[in-house]
Design an enzyme around this catalytic site. Sequence first.
Site, mmCIF file in Angstrom:
data_model
loop_
_atom_site.group_PDB
_atom_site.id
_atom_site.type_symbol
_atom_site.label_atom_id
_atom_site.label_comp_id
_atom_site.label_asym_id
_atom_site.label_seq_id
_atom_site.Cartn_x
_atom_site.Cartn_y
_atom_site.Cartn_z
ATOM 1 N N SER A 185 60.715 68.342 32.500
ATOM 2 C CA SER A 185 61.428 67.195 31.691
ATOM 3 C C SER A 185 63.033 66.907 33.018
ATOM 4 O O SER A 185 62.968 65.683 32.589
ATOM 5 C CB SER A 185 61.854 67.549 30.471
ATOM 6 N N HIS A 199 67.977 67.140 29.674
ATOM 7 C CA HIS A 199 67.247 65.787 30.264
ATOM 8 C C HIS A 199 68.844 64.918 30.218
ATOM 9 O O HIS A 199 68.774 64.235 31.957
ATOM 10 C CB HIS A 199 67.115 65.605 28.657
#
Length: 203
Positions: A128, A179
């Site tokens: 991610s 992230h």
Amino acid sequence: MFLRTESFNDFLKFYPVIAFIIAVHILLWLMMDVLSLPFAVEWKQLGVGNNYLISQGEYWRLITPIFLHAGLSHTLFNSFSLVLFGPALERMLGKTKFILAYLLAGIAGNIGTYAADPGAYYSHLGASGAIFGLFGIYAYMLFARKELLDQVSSQIIGVIIVLGLIMTFLQPNINVLGHLFGFIGGIALAPPLLRNIKPGYFR
């Protein structure tokens, strides 16, 4: 830009880096989670990001988590995201720059996770951070290199980035720092990567 109309063989031909990364995702998932091969399970234990172990000198854990996932849904979600959002950048940047962007953004996400609490026995894994790095490159284009995007693509990218950041804070078991720092890493990498890129890649 984000619609995939190629055949499977054409996708492999046009986007070999993305195809290879996804193949690695699936192969590792099969070996580690489905077949539970002893050596593969050991690889996963050695590869998962862990702040405490990184602080003890296991610096490879800043890289290896990018290719590991927690189960089938995690593997498929990140692989599907890469299929949607990666090809345009692989085509634009070329293989070498795309690999650098993907790896360095993923590493930036893992460094950010580590720097927040170096001594914590906190484990994390997944692509991610690297994928949010791709979003960061798109975000830079959206605000600083608008000529590289058509209007429809700009609108889609804006919505995707906003939704991705919102979901980062709403979904459970998300490495929020991974992230965010992956996204920031993508923005930081974008200026040199896009320096010599001219419009026309998506026409």
